[in-house]
Design an enzyme around this catalytic site. Structure first.
Site, PDB file in Angstrom:
ATOM      1  N   LYS A  26       0.834  -1.213   0.000  1.00 30.82           N
ATOM      2  CA  LYS A  26       0.000   0.000   0.000  1.00 30.82           C
ATOM      3  C   LYS A  26       0.862   1.254   0.000  1.00 30.82           C
ATOM      4  O   LYS A  26       0.610   2.195  -0.754  1.00 30.82           O
ATOM      5  CB  LYS A  26      -0.929  -0.024   1.226  1.00 30.82           C
ATOM      6  CG  LYS A  26      -1.811   1.208   1.356  1.00 30.82           C
ATOM      7  CD  LYS A  26      -3.047   0.936   2.150  1.00 30.82           C
ATOM      8  CE  LYS A  26      -2.838   1.004   3.643  1.00 30.82           C
ATOM      9  NZ  LYS A  26      -2.612   2.387   4.136  1.00 30.82           N
ATOM     10  N   ARG A  31       2.808   5.933  -3.288  1.00 30.69           N
ATOM     11  CA  ARG A  31       3.961   6.721  -3.735  1.00 30.69           C
ATOM     12  C   ARG A  31       4.171   6.586  -5.236  1.00 30.69           C
ATOM     13  O   ARG A  31       4.493   7.557  -5.929  1.00 30.69           O
ATOM     14  CB  ARG A  31       5.209   6.278  -2.959  1.00 30.69           C
ATOM     15  CG  ARG A  31       5.201   6.793  -1.513  1.00 30.69           C
ATOM     16  CD  ARG A  31       6.181   6.021  -0.658  1.00 30.69           C
ATOM     17  NE  ARG A  31       6.329   6.574   0.689  1.00 30.69           N
ATOM     18  CZ  ARG A  31       5.487   6.344   1.710  1.00 30.69           C
ATOM     19  NH1 ARG A  31       4.418   5.587   1.527  1.00 30.69           N
ATOM     20  NH2 ARG A  31       5.732   6.870   2.905  1.00 30.69           N
ATOM     21  N   ARG A 124      -8.099  12.474  11.991  1.00 22.66           N
ATOM     22  CA  ARG A 124      -6.659  12.192  12.079  1.00 22.66           C
ATOM     23  C   ARG A 124      -5.888  13.508  12.221  1.00 22.66           C
ATOM     24  O   ARG A 124      -6.161  14.466  11.492  1.00 22.66           O
ATOM     25  CB  ARG A 124      -6.175  11.450  10.813  1.00 22.66           C
ATOM     26  CG  ARG A 124      -6.989  10.228  10.436  1.00 22.66           C
ATOM     27  CD  ARG A 124      -6.621   8.974  11.175  1.00 22.66           C
ATOM     28  NE  ARG A 124      -5.244   8.584  11.096  1.00 22.66           N
ATOM     29  CZ  ARG A 124      -4.717   7.777  10.187  1.00 22.66           C
ATOM     30  NH1 ARG A 124      -5.467   7.302   9.216  1.00 22.66           N
ATOM     31  NH2 ARG A 124      -3.460   7.422  10.250  1.00 22.66           N
ATOM     32  N   SER A 167       7.536   9.191  12.034  1.00 21.85           N
ATOM     33  CA  SER A 167       6.408   8.999  11.110  1.00 21.85           C
ATOM     34  C   SER A 167       6.887   9.147   9.674  1.00 21.85           C
ATOM     35  O   SER A 167       7.411  10.195   9.288  1.00 21.85           O
ATOM     36  CB  SER A 167       5.318  10.037  11.399  1.00 21.85           C
ATOM     37  OG  SER A 167       4.480  10.179  10.260  1.00 21.85           O
ATOM     38  N   GLN A 169       4.933   9.287   7.156  1.00 26.89           N
ATOM     39  CA  GLN A 169       4.044  10.213   6.441  1.00 26.89           C
ATOM     40  C   GLN A 169       4.514  11.648   6.622  1.00 26.89           C
ATOM     41  O   GLN A 169       4.541  12.427   5.671  1.00 26.89           O
ATOM     42  CB  GLN A 169       2.607  10.053   6.940  1.00 26.89           C
ATOM     43  CG  GLN A 169       2.018   8.687   6.585  1.00 26.89           C
ATOM     44  CD  GLN A 169       0.638   8.467   7.128  1.00 26.89           C
ATOM     45  OE1 GLN A 169       0.079   9.321   7.829  1.00 26.89           O
ATOM     46  NE2 GLN A 169       0.051   7.319   6.815  1.00 26.89           N
ATOM     47  N   ASP A 315       2.137  -0.868  11.872  1.00 27.00           N
ATOM     48  CA  ASP A 315       0.807  -1.283  11.403  1.00 27.00           C
ATOM     49  C   ASP A 315       0.449  -2.698  11.849  1.00 27.00           C
ATOM     50  O   ASP A 315      -0.672  -3.152  11.624  1.00 27.00           O
ATOM     51  CB  ASP A 315       0.745  -1.193   9.871  1.00 27.00           C
ATOM     52  CG  ASP A 315       0.753   0.254   9.402  1.00 27.00           C
ATOM     53  OD1 ASP A 315       0.367   1.140  10.187  1.00 27.00           O
ATOM     54  OD2 ASP A 315       1.165   0.497   8.249  1.00 27.00           O
ATOM     55  N   LYS A 342      -4.192   6.248  14.691  1.00 28.27           N
ATOM     56  CA  LYS A 342      -4.335   5.588  13.390  1.00 28.27           C
ATOM     57  C   LYS A 342      -5.805   5.692  12.953  1.00 28.27           C
ATOM     58  O   LYS A 342      -6.530   6.533  13.464  1.00 28.27           O
ATOM     59  CB  LYS A 342      -3.861   4.127  13.490  1.00 28.27           C
ATOM     60  CG  LYS A 342      -2.373   4.008  13.792  1.00 28.27           C
ATOM     61  CD  LYS A 342      -1.540   4.546  12.649  1.00 28.27           C
ATOM     62  CE  LYS A 342      -0.065   4.518  12.961  1.00 28.27           C
ATOM     63  NZ  LYS A 342       0.740   5.212  11.953  1.00 28.27           N
ATOM     64  N   ARG A 346      -6.120   2.254  18.009  1.00 29.25           N
ATOM     65  CA  ARG A 346      -5.992   0.799  17.847  1.00 29.25           C
ATOM     66  C   ARG A 346      -5.700   0.069  19.155  1.00 29.25           C
ATOM     67  O   ARG A 346      -5.990  -1.133  19.254  1.00 29.25           O
ATOM     68  CB  ARG A 346      -4.931   0.480  16.792  1.00 29.25           C
ATOM     69  CG  ARG A 346      -5.445   0.767  15.382  1.00 29.25           C
ATOM     70  CD  ARG A 346      -4.464   0.410  14.303  1.00 29.25           C
ATOM     71  NE  ARG A 346      -5.125   0.474  12.998  1.00 29.25           N
ATOM     72  CZ  ARG A 346      -4.487   0.553  11.839  1.00 29.25           C
ATOM     73  NH1 ARG A 346      -3.160   0.585  11.812  1.00 29.25           N
ATOM     74  NH2 ARG A 346      -5.161   0.593  10.715  1.00 29.25           N
ATOM     75  N   ARG A 388      -7.313  -2.974   9.491  1.00 32.70           N
ATOM     76  CA  ARG A 388      -6.412  -3.873  10.209  1.00 32.70           C
ATOM     77  C   ARG A 388      -7.072  -4.456  11.468  1.00 32.70           C
ATOM     78  O   ARG A 388      -6.734  -5.536  11.921  1.00 32.70           O
ATOM     79  CB  ARG A 388      -5.101  -3.174  10.543  1.00 32.70           C
ATOM     80  CG  ARG A 388      -4.380  -2.668   9.288  1.00 32.70           C
ATOM     81  CD  ARG A 388      -2.905  -2.478   9.493  1.00 32.70           C
ATOM     82  NE  ARG A 388      -2.345  -1.534   8.543  1.00 32.70           N
ATOM     83  CZ  ARG A 388      -2.078  -1.805   7.259  1.00 32.70           C
ATOM     84  NH1 ARG A 388      -2.319  -3.000   6.779  1.00 32.70           N
ATOM     85  NH2 ARG A 388      -1.578  -0.879   6.469  1.00 32.70           N
TER      86      ARG A 388
END
Ligand code: S3P
Length: 440
Positions: A26, A31, A124, A167, A169, A315, A342, A346, A388
């Site tokens: 993913k 990307r 988020r 991170s 991201q 993850d 997330k 989670r 997930r």
């Protein structure tokens, strides 16, 4: 069992066996689309992941005027080049990677854009990218640090930035903005967050190098089009791997899995727990090491997890919690508070849902602890629209006594389309029940 909206019916059964693989990575699929969209010319992507999150990114680059030819669900030709002002907002749906990386690109464009998504995405935190991008001169408005984000044209300058959290991201958003800035940018990360952006940008001609934990980018090098094949996602592979480890008699082999060391924390921790895993590197795809993972049912022992390995398996914690429940002795996880921001919190959601199967887990501010091995019993659980979580609950149910129903089957396809089919292919008894109650 009560009537469900849509979900997975899981009947625990015999050993899981066979050779299989999982869909494309993913992180690499997001990307590949964004970076080839920026490169002037024609790029071909094979092995692409056609999932909820990545389709949102593909749709966004098309709204930016990039022409895409779709040869199959997994194979695309991207005709990259200058973007045009989108007529509507860019809708990243549930994709955190999509919105954060694309914002890093949009701050360098000569037109205004709005980036938004579902209610889940709007929860988020975005200040983690807004703050460093503003230091570079970016003009971003938000709803108190949350999407929708409105980005206006601005001149960017290079920055030296030490990220407060590990991170990929955040790192990627800054590295992408740095391509459009004047002067060098240096980003320092506190831990080894996945390095796909660095690998792919460098392979496409960007001037970028790493020294220790710092990544440096020099702007002014146009990206060149490329052809690449995306390997299978180790974060998706984690589900059949976990299932084979905990279902007695199992022996499965997964092929073509991305083994980038910034992604293999779960494998390292599982080996420490005594897992019978054989990892064989077979080559390189898209600049990433790939290989085969053979997994046999194993008697696992509890483990302590904290520090740098956490980001290398970030993850995988929902499924790791399931593995820990099936391991003998105590497991303790710390330094994992990022799990709370997330798709869902989670830590809280997994502890709550696994409790319905009878699990006893102590939640802490930055992790959890538990004593295994615990025997679970079938129950009805909820995926909370978090892919997930749904898939982890399915695997937990495979090792429980009696039938289970996991609501929210749809969201599994945010990252792993065909999850039930792949699991059935190795012998798991999982069916998907749709809104009308039809079962497949
Ligand atoms: C991702 C980075 C990670 C990860 C996410 C994908 C990426 O998020 O959890 O699923 O592709 O860069 P953070 O950067 O928030 O840790």
């Amino acid at each position: 069992m009560t009537a469900a909206k849509d979900g997975f019916r899981v009947v625990p059964g015999g050993a899981l066996t066979g050779i299989t693989t999982v869909p494309g990575d993913k992180s690499l699929s997001h990307r590949a689309v964004m970076f080839t969209a920026l490169a002037h010319g024609t790029s071909r992507i094979k092995g692409w992941l056609p999932a909820g999150d990545t389709e949102a990114t593909l749709d966004s680059v098309q709204r930016l005027g990039v022409r895409v030819e779709r040869h199959s669900p997994h194979e695309l030709t991207i005709h990259g080049g200058a973007f045009v002002k989108p007529e509507r907002e860019l809708n990243l749906v549930n994709a955190g990677t999509g919105i954060r990386l694309l914002t890093g690109i949009m701050v360098g464009q000569p037109f205004e854009s709005v980036l938004d998504g579902t209610e889940q995405l709007r929860r988020r935190p975005m200040n983690r990218i807004i703050q460093p991008l503003r230091l570079m001169g970016a003009n971003i408005d938000s709803m108190n640090g949350y999407a929708p984000l409105t980005v206006k044209p601005a001149a960017l300058k290079g920055v030296q930035y030490a990220m407060p959290m590990a991170s990929a991201q955040v790192k990627s958003a800054i590295l992408l903005a740095a391509l459009f800035a004047e002067g060098e940018t240096a980003v320092t990360q506190p831990g080894p967050a996945r390095d796909h952006t660095e690998r792919m940008l460098a392979a496409m001609g960007a001037s970028l190098h790493e020294e220790g934990n710092t990544v440096y980018v020099q702007p002014g090098h146009a990206l060149t089009p490329t052809n690449l094949t995306v390997p299978a996602d180790i974060s998706s592979a984690a589900f059949p791997i976990a299932a084979a480890l905990i279902v007695p008699g199992s022996d499965i082999t997964l092929t073509n899995i991305n083994l980038n060391p910034t992604r293999t924390g779960l494998i390292d921790v599982l080996l420490e727990m005594g897992a019978n895993l054989t990892v064989t590197e077979t080559g390189l795809e898209a600049g990433e090491p790939v290989g085969t993972i053979r997994v046999r049912h194993s008697v696992l022992k509890g483990v302590r997890v904290g520090g740098d390995v956490v980001v290398r398996m970030i993850d995988e914690f929902p499924i790791f919690m399931v593995l820990a429940l099936n391991a003998e002795g105590e497991t303790r996880v710390q330094d994992a508070s990022e799990l709370r921001v997330k798709e869902t919190d989670r830590l809280a959601v997994m502890v709550g849902e696994l409790a319905k199967l009878g699990a006893v887990i102590t939640e802490t501010q930055d992790g959890f602890s538990l004593k295994g091995a615990q025997s679970l019993k079938g129950a009805e659980t909820y995926g909370h629209d978090d892919h997930r979580i749904s898939m982890s609950l399915v695997v937990a149910s495979l090792a429980a006594k009696g039938e289970s129903f996991v609501n929210d089957a749809r969201c599994a396809s945010d990252s792993f389309p065909g999850f039930a089919e792949v699991m059935r292919g190795i012998g798991a008894e999982i069916s998907v029940v749709d809104v009308q109650g039809a079962e497949q």
